[in-house]
Design a protein around this motif. Structure first.
Motif, short mmCIF file in Angstrom:
data_model
loop_
_atom_site.label_atom_id
_atom_site.label_comp_id
_atom_site.label_asym_id
_atom_site.label_seq_id
_atom_site.Cartn_x
_atom_site.Cartn_y
_atom_site.Cartn_z
N ALA A 107 110.94 74.60 -38.61
CA ALA A 107 111.57 74.23 -39.89
C ALA A 107 113.08 74.00 -39.72
CB ALA A 107 111.31 75.31 -40.92
N GLY A 151 113.76 70.65 -38.94
CA GLY A 151 113.29 69.65 -39.89
C GLY A 151 111.79 69.42 -39.91
N MET A 163 108.62 70.70 -41.19
CA MET A 163 108.16 71.70 -42.15
C MET A 163 106.67 72.01 -41.95
SD MET A 163 111.12 71.69 -43.11
CE MET A 163 111.52 72.77 -44.43
N ILE A 164 106.36 73.31 -41.88
CA ILE A 164 104.96 73.73 -41.74
C ILE A 164 104.64 74.65 -42.91
CG2 ILE A 164 103.22 74.79 -40.24
CD1 ILE A 164 105.11 74.34 -37.87
#
Lengths: 449, 204
Positions: free
Chosen positions: A414, A417, A419-420
């Motif tokens: 994250a 950049g 995002m999970i």
């Protein structure tokens, strides 16, 4: 009865505080530990001996704490100082290795070895994550592995998320393979008197079988997303040699790591307990670090150590009041004495619980329960212990909040950049967890029944 | 205040705070940052901005997130931190800009060039604006407004010590329903120019 109610209430409050993150988990566990000592042992039980048994400081001054003369024994209830000493030593050693650039060097070496091909990096990094997590805490493994993965992904233009997810899963799986791989295993091993080789030949074997399936599973899931990557880019910035901050420190930390592995693998033969190994490697790392010793000591995660101490007191309180025997009796009743059903219950409850709550307090709580089950139902304690270790270690992979490695992997991604969220994470990791728990259950049934 | 001018505009949903921020940016010739901040951040990281915008100005769910040694699973926290860092970087480089929301009145407090404004409004006026802007019935508009304000409040109060909308946290709190949007902008412009003049010693 009052003592039991108070003990359970304190335990639930501790869990709720840990989950809510209103206060830090070490403050929650230590505060609840103090409450347990005062309210349960002091006010309800009027038992000074229960307090002393739970604090367990005397055990440090017994010869058995340092040298077991070839025989290992179960630790008494209360604070498991063996775990505390071992984890402290390992933290110092790992910090020294990180500072020397060991992990980054290893990652870059392997990436170069596989000629910077995305799919090969994906598979070898999974295996590396598994192997490193067998000896080093999964947080450190993922911290370095995920960071290098993001760097490689940027240069070679592949999506780092599948690789990070697979690394996280394999770190948790690798952690289940040895006694020092994951905190629940250290607690289980030291509490029940098992050795490193006991774990390797039991949970280790199962983890290895699962690894094969996991690699295939993740390859099928992510092969399209990974593509071939771009390999004709400049990779001169990825020279493994550049990762080494200081050659002398690097050589020393490699040697200390190698000696640690040897000491752990042979500790049943040498008689050295894990507390001795932890203490020795910690001291040697500090001595060889010279002036940097203070920096290494400052980097030790004292909060986790305090969390462990508080946790052991709270679980010790539950144990002393006999409430855990009641829970063990409940499991025995449900399974009607059927050992296979009992194993299934312990495995799946451990896995499901660990997917949502911290697996360390869960494992610590379950140890007295499986001891009680083994004593009352005649089920082999080692089998229950391996089941508990696998359930707690692997179950944590199912959700983003299940294990520390997941949190660190998601966070590193994250910050760069990628995002999970819960959906993306669980889509791949939850089925993998179910698959591995199922395979483990089959392995346990085939081998021990 | 020096030469740097940063105007932070906190706002209630439907108060016209965003429009006011846009008008101020135009009058002072400054870039306006809102969710577009994430496009620049995404570009720098070589990722898709939409994947970040999903978590913009949202508060994290404590039950479904976890922190380990300073690392968090909360995407909302990560996106917020990225924006705070980006704003700090811009401000640190001495740039002037207008920023809508994103806790800027607190995060950029140390910069003397900051003018922090909070725009509120009468409920009736806000509902009317929301109804017109989103083509909603009164009840739906009211519901949307309440939900948005609740989210902003939780987001702000999670990241800052001061409370969202508390006049003590801002240089200026103004009810846009009293003067209307245009005159509120005039009034704020005058105030900001006066502030600039006080610092530079030049007439506003």
């Amino acid at each position: 009865m009052v003592a039991q109610i108070v003990a359970v209430t304190i335990f639930i409050v501790m869990f709720a505080l840990i989950i809510s993150e209103k206060i830090e988990r070490h403050v929650a566990s230590l505060g609840c530990g103090l409450l347990m000592l005062i309210l349960v042992f002091g006010v309800c039980m009027h038992s000074g001996s229960a307090v002393l048994n739970t604090l367990n400081v005397g055990s440090i001054f017994t010869p058995g704490f340092w040298y077991s003369a070839g025989e290992t024994s179960e630790s008494p209830a209360g604070i498991n100082w063996e775990t505390i000493f071992f984890i402290t030593g390992m933290m110092v050693m790992v910090e020294g290795m990180g500072r020397a650039g060991f992990f980054r060097w290893l990652c870059l070496c392997i990436a170069r070895l596989v000629k910077y091909k995305a799919v090969r990096i994906f598979i070898t990094f999974m295996m590396m994550s598994f192997v490193l997590a067998m000896f080093i805490d999964s947080i450190t493994v993922i911290l370095f592995l995920a960071a290098v993965t993001v760097e490689l992904a940027r240069l070679l233009q592949f999506n780092p998320v599948p690789v990070i997810l697979a690394e996280v899963f394999c770190a948790n799986l690798g952690g289940s393979a040895t006694m020092c791989g994951d905190p629940p295993n250290i607690i289980i091993g030291t509490s029940l008197g098992y050795t490193f080789s006991d774990f390797v030949t039991n949970t280790g074997l199962i983890a290895l079988i699962c690894l094969v399936f996991v690699i295939i599973y993740f390859y099928i899931c992510f092969r399209r997303e990974l593509g071939s990557g771009q390999t004709d880019v400049q990779v001169s910035s990825l020279n493994p040699g550049d990762a080494i901050e200081n050659k002398k420190d690097f050589t020393i930390s490699c040697m200390i790591f190698a000696v640690t592995v040897v000491l752990l693998v042979t500790h049943a033969q040498t008689g050295l307990t894990v507390s001795t190994i932890g203490t020795v490697i910690g001291i040697v790392t500090l001595i060889t670090a010279g002036r940097d010793a203070v920096v290494l000591l400052k980097k030790v995660d004292y909060k986790t150590l305090v969390f462990f101490i508080g946790l052991f007191v709270v679980v010790g309180g539950l144990e002393q009041t006999g409430i855990l025997e009641v829970i063990a009796g409940f499991i025995a009743d449900i399974s009607e004495g059927n050992a296979m059903l009992m194993i299934a219950i312990v495995l799946w409850i451990s896995a499901v619980a660990s997917a949502f709550v911290d697996n360390i307090p869960f494992a610590a709580t379950m140890i007295p329960i499986i001891k009680s089950l083994a004593a009352s139902q005649g089920v082999a304690l080692p089998v229950l212990a391996w089941t508990l270790a696998i359930g707690t270690d692997i179950g944590g992979s199912a959700t983003p909040i299940g294990a520390s490695a997941n949190v660190v992997g998601i966070s590193v991604a994250a910050k760069n950049g990628h995002m999970i969220g819960w959906g993306r994470y669980c889509r791949y990791m939850a089925p993998a967890t179910i698959l591995v728990v199922l395979i483990s259950m089959v392995c346990i049934y085939l081998r021990y029944f | 205040m020096g030469e740097q001018l940063i105007i932070s505009v906190g706002r209630e949903f439907g108060s016209g705070g965003h429009v006011i921020a846009g008008a101020l940016a135009e009058r002072f010739g400054l870039p306006l940052y809102d969710h577009n901040l994430l496009d620049e951040i995404a570009e720098g990281k070589n990722v898709d901005g939409q994947s970040l915008k999903m978590y913009d100005e949202k508060h994290k769910n404590r039950l479904f997130s976890r922190k380990v040694r300073g690392h968090s699973t909360s995407m909302e926290d990560h996106v917020a931190d990225m924006q705070f860092e980006f704003l700090q970087k811009l401000a640190g480089e001495g740039k002037s800009f207008v920023i809508v929301g994103r806790c800027a009145e607190t995060k950029l407090r140390k910069y003397p060039g900051l003018v922090s404004i909070f725009v509120l409004g009468d409920e009736k006026c806000k509902i009317q604006r929301v109804m017109e802007r989103y083509h909603l019935a009164e009840d739906a508009a009211k519901q949307k407004m309440k939900m948005a304000d609740w989210n902003r409040k939780r987001y702000h109060n999670y990241h800052c010590a001061g409370k969202w909308g508390d006049s003590r946290n801002y240089d200026f709190s103004i009810n846009s329903s009293r003067l209307g949007i245009e005159k509120t902008v005039d009034f704020l412009e005058e105030y900001i120019r006066e502030r600039q003049a006080m610092v530079t010693g030049q007439p506003g």
